[in-house]
Design an enzyme around this catalytic site. Structure first.
Site, PDB file in Angstrom:
ATOM      1  N   HIS A 111     -22.772 -20.249 -24.119  1.00  0.00           N
ATOM      2  CA  HIS A 111     -21.603 -21.006 -23.760  1.00  0.00           C
ATOM      3  C   HIS A 111     -21.813 -21.615 -23.271  1.00  0.00           C
ATOM      4  O   HIS A 111     -22.855 -21.949 -22.393  1.00  0.00           O
ATOM      5  CB  HIS A 111     -20.371 -20.402 -23.175  1.00  0.00           C
ATOM      6  CG  HIS A 111     -20.974 -18.785 -21.731  1.00  0.00           C
ATOM      7  ND1 HIS A 111     -21.154 -17.713 -22.266  1.00  0.00           N
ATOM      8  CD2 HIS A 111     -21.561 -19.665 -21.332  1.00  0.00           C
ATOM      9  CE1 HIS A 111     -21.466 -17.044 -21.040  1.00  0.00           C
ATOM     10  NE2 HIS A 111     -21.617 -17.888 -20.692  1.00  0.00           N
ATOM     11  N   ASN A 120     -29.766 -36.734 -23.023  1.00  0.00           N
ATOM     12  CA  ASN A 120     -30.854 -37.705 -24.374  1.00  0.00           C
ATOM     13  C   ASN A 120     -31.265 -38.155 -24.325  1.00  0.00           C
ATOM     14  O   ASN A 120     -31.937 -39.561 -25.080  1.00  0.00           O
ATOM     15  CB  ASN A 120     -31.549 -36.319 -25.255  1.00  0.00           C
ATOM     16  CG  ASN A 120     -29.790 -36.709 -26.096  1.00  0.00           C
ATOM     17  OD1 ASN A 120     -28.636 -36.406 -25.967  1.00  0.00           O
ATOM     18  ND2 ASN A 120     -30.557 -36.370 -27.431  1.00  0.00           N
TER      19      ASN A 120
END
Length: 177
Positions: free
Chosen positions: A87, A110
Site C-alpha cells: 500500500h 526518480n
C-alpha cells in the site's frame, strides 16, 4: 478486453470500475481489485494480487506471486517474484528483486528535474515504511531501511546492511545468511 482476461483465468472483482488498456498481458489466477488502471504494455504474472486503487503505467512488469496493493503507482518498473508492495507507494524506474518488502509510503524519487534515474532494489531487501530512495541508488541483498529513512542519490546500501535516518546512515552490518 476485460472479458478476454477473465476468460483466461484472471479475476476482475469489479469490471465496472477497472480499466485495462490494449496490449496488457496478465497471467492466470491473478486477481485485479476495484478502481485499478492498467495502461498498455504492462505485463503481470500468474498468482498476483493487484489493487484496489492501483495505477500500473506503461512498461511495468510484475512477475508471478507478487502483490501490488492499494494506492500504489508503478511506472517503467520491473518487480520480481514474491515481492510485496501492499500500500501507498510510488515505484518509478525501479528494478526490484525477489522476495522484497516495500513498506507503506515508499517512494522512488526518480526525477531530478532534468532526467529520470533508476533505482535498484536487490533480492530479500526490506524497506521500512516511508522510505524515500533518491535515484540513482542501489539497495543491496537482505538490506533493511528503517522507517522514515531517506537514502540519498549515489549512496548505495550494501548487502546485509541496516540503515536509518535522514539521510540514511549505516547502523548495523549483518552477516551473510
Amino acid at each position: 478486453i476485460l472479458n478476454r482476461h477473465m476468460e483466461n483465468g484472471v479475476t476482475i472483482v469489479s469490471p465496472q470500475t477497472t480499466f485495462i488498456d490494449w496490449g496488457v498481458k496478465i497471467g492466470g489466477d491473478t486477481k485485479i481489485y476495484p478502481f485499478t488502471v492498467i495502461e498498455r504494455d504492462v505485463t503481470i504474472g500468474r498468482h498476483c494480487s493487484i489493487g484496489p486503487f492501483c495505477h500500473l503505467r506503461e512498461r511495468t512488469i510484475i512477475e508471478d506471486n507478487s502483490t501490488i496493493g492499494n494506492f500504489a503507482e508503478l511506472a517503467r518498473s520491473k518487480i520480481a517474484r514474491h515481492t510485496l508492495a501492499k500500500h501507498f507507494c510510488y515505484l518509478g524506474d525501479a528494478r526490484v528483486g525477489r522476495n522484497v518488502n516495500i513498506g507503506a509510503g515508499t517512494v522512488t524519487a526518480n526525477f531530478d528535474g532534468k532526467s529520470k534515474h533508476i533505482t535498484i532494489i536487490r533480492d530479500n531487501a526490506f524497506l521500512g515504511s516511508d522510505t524515500i530512495l533518491v535515484a540513482p541508488v542501489k539497495i543491496g541483498k537482505y538490506a533493511i531501511t528503517g522507517a522514515g529513512s531517506v537514502v540519498t542519490k549515489n549512496k548505495d546500501v550494501p548487502d546485509y546492511t541496516v540503515v536509518a535516518g535522514v539521510p540514511a546512515k549505516v547502523i548495523k552490518r549483518k552477516g551473510k545468511r
